[in-house]
Write an enzyme that holds these catalytic residues in place. Structure first.
Site, PDB file in Angstrom:
ATOM      1  N   ILE A  22       0.814  -1.214   0.000  1.00 55.52           N
ATOM      2  CA  ILE A  22       0.000   0.000   0.000  1.00 55.52           C
ATOM      3  C   ILE A  22       0.850   1.269   0.000  1.00 55.52           C
ATOM      4  CG2 ILE A  22      -2.055  -1.040   1.004  1.00 55.52           C
ATOM      5  CD1 ILE A  22      -1.269   0.190   3.692  1.00 55.52           C
ATOM      6  N   TYR A 109       0.671   1.545  17.128  1.00 57.21           N
ATOM      7  CA  TYR A 109      -0.380   0.897  16.332  1.00 57.21           C
ATOM      8  C   TYR A 109      -1.710   1.625  16.496  1.00 57.21           C
ATOM      9  CZ  TYR A 109      -4.142  -2.373  15.293  1.00 57.21           C
ATOM     10  OH  TYR A 109      -5.310  -2.934  14.817  1.00 57.21           O
ATOM     11  N   ARG A 233       2.778  -7.811  27.991  1.00 58.04           N
ATOM     12  CA  ARG A 233       3.391  -7.369  26.744  1.00 58.04           C
ATOM     13  C   ARG A 233       3.312  -5.859  26.604  1.00 58.04           C
ATOM     14  NH1 ARG A 233       0.705 -10.899  22.060  1.00 58.04           N
ATOM     15  NH2 ARG A 233      -1.111  -9.831  22.935  1.00 58.04           N
TER      16      ARG A 233
END
Length: 276
Positions: A22, A109, A233
């Site tokens: 992309i 993210y 995490r």
């Protein structure tokens, strides 16, 4: 493809598969010729990876989304369905998450997913595009790759349990999650593609803890697996389940549901080679 396999779509009819990136605007523009709608699911999807390499995540998720929107405008395409994420809500203990909540992303993210939403809203305003923003909660289902570095908890737990190997939970396991079965997710997306611009939570509006999930899978497959815990995490959110009022009134929706979807997924992994 970072987590899937081309063989998963080989039996599809009337589908063209194009290998590309992309970030390649020219390829996007050529690929979209003659299209009426864009379903934008391409992304760097790993929260921990985004914490370690935020620049790459920014390039793929933000610049990649702008490329897609520019290519849509060049081809006069008027509808985009965008895979955003519940991660944009951040780590607030307030649940269920509503689309009216102030976003508070805590990972690169999540930040880039929110940026994608803002870019879509801008292009929708400036170019009269219908921008359908879908904030996915935790998606699961058949054909997820448990060996991928991007693998989700459910396929990993299932394959470990089938091999009687320990199931590792990161953190105390009391994380709250709203898991959405892939076939129900697709039903929502197909219907929303005919709908109006807006932000929509895609989940069931119900939750389960990671501890409860692991225990259910171990019991369902009659596994001898131990459940162990490791340190949390990077970037993980503690509390996440959806307010789904925005999709309750969609027509032609018949949901399979979490319980049946989870059993379908477990049964699928029982029937495939775990070493393939």
């Amino acid at each position: 493809m970072k987590s899937g396999f081309k063989r998963n779509i080989e039996n599809f009819k009337n589908v063209s598969f194009i290998t590309g990136d992309i970030l390649d605007y020219d390829l996007l523009q050529k690929s979209m010729k003659g299209c009426e709608k864009v379903f934008h699911f391409a992304a760097e999807i790993s929260v921990p990876a985004s914490m370690l390499n935020p620049i790459y995540t920014e390039e793929v998720n933000s610049i990649g989304t702008v490329n897609i929107l520019k290519a849509m405008v060049a081809n006069n395409i008027k509808t985009i369905v965008f895979a955003s994420s519940a991660a944009v809500y951040g780590d607030s203990e307030v649940c269920p998450k509503t689309t009216e909540m102030l976003p508070n992303p805590i990972s690169p993210y999540a930040i880039t997913k929110l940026a994608g939403e803002y870019y879509i809203n801008m292009f929708a305003r400036e170019h009269k595009i219908t921008g359908i923003i879908c904030r996915f909660f935790n998606v699961f289902g058949e054909r997820q790759n448990p060996k991928s570095a991007y693998a989700a908890a459910i396929p990993i737990f299932i394959t470990k349990a089938l091999k009687n190997e320990p199931l590792t939970i990161f953190g105390d396991g009391e994380q709250v999650r709203d898991f959405i079965y892939i076939k129900d997710l697709v039903s929502y997306l197909v219907n929303l593609s005919e709908y109006k611009s807006g932000i929509y939570n895609i989940g069931y509006g119900k939750y389960i803890t990671i501890n409860e999930l692991a225990k259910f899978i171990v019991k369902y497959v009659n596994s001898k697996s131990d459940i162990i815990h490791d340190k949390p995490r990077l970037g993980d959110v503690k509390y996440s389940f959806a307010n789904v009022d925005g999709v309750k009134n969609l027509e032609n929706i018949s949901l399979i549901g979490f319980d049946k979807g989870l059993r379908n997924t477990i049964d699928y992994f029982k029937d495939v080679s775990l070493d393939a």
